[in-house]
Write a protein that holds these residues in place. Structure first.
Motif, PDB file in Angstrom:
ATOM      1  N   UNK A 197      19.957  64.072  64.432  1.00 32.01           N
ATOM      2  CA  UNK A 197      19.668  62.779  65.035  1.00 32.01           C
ATOM      3  C   UNK A 197      19.797  62.834  66.542  1.00 32.01           C
ATOM      4  N   UNK A 198      20.143  61.686  67.115  1.00 31.64           N
ATOM      5  CA  UNK A 198      20.254  61.584  68.566  1.00 31.64           C
ATOM      6  C   UNK A 198      21.702  61.382  68.975  1.00 31.64           C
ATOM      7  N   UNK A 199      22.083  62.013  70.077  1.00 29.68           N
ATOM      8  CA  UNK A 199      23.410  61.837  70.652  1.00 29.68           C
ATOM      9  C   UNK A 199      23.204  61.286  72.053  1.00 29.68           C
ATOM     10  N   UNK A 200      23.886  60.187  72.367  1.00 30.01           N
ATOM     11  CA  UNK A 200      23.749  59.551  73.677  1.00 30.01           C
ATOM     12  C   UNK A 200      24.982  59.862  74.508  1.00 30.01           C
ATOM     13  N   UNK A 201      24.769  60.309  75.750  1.00 33.90           N
ATOM     14  CA  UNK A 201      25.855  60.618  76.674  1.00 33.90           C
ATOM     15  C   UNK A 201      25.675  59.789  77.938  1.00 33.90           C
TER      16      UNK A 201
END
Length: 115
Positions: free
Chosen positions: A28-32
């Motif tokens: 999936x997506x990881x937001x930083x």
């Protein structure tokens, strides 16, 4: 303290510093958040490295994105050929030195004969 992962997304030369890097991984997506980004004193632009423990496929920031399709190009590099290139470079250097030595010897010999 967060441990460094096996993949990294390096975002460089962006403004403003506040934003969010989106790391697209297999799961999936990881937001930083980029609030801890470093600033370049010369250009006044920001740099941020986003790490993840998952395989990284692409990353996005402020509408710009990059992917890892260039990995295939890196796989084609042959470190054994760099040793061959070093040897060839050394041989060419020796040839230049020997050519100069022969040229100077010839010039000095002709000069000695004429005087």
């Amino acid at each position: 303290m967060e441990e460094l992962g096996e993949s990294v997304c390096l975002a460089t030369d962006f403004r403003p510093s506040d934003g969010e890097v989106t790391l697209n991984t297999r799961d999936g997506r990881v937001h930083k958040n980029t609030s801890s980004a470093a600033v370049s004193p010369r250009d006044k632009t920001w740099f941020y490295a986003g790490f993840t423990n998952e395989t990284l496929y692409s990353c996005e920031l402020h509408g710009a994105s990059a992917n890892n399709h260039q990995l295939e190009m890196c796989a084609e590099l042959h470190p054994d050929k760099s040793k061959l290139n070093t040897v060839l470079l050394l041989m060419n250097g020796v040839r230049v030195i020997l050519t100069k030595a022969v040229a100077f010897s010839t010039v000095f010999t002709i000069r000695a004969i004429l005087l």
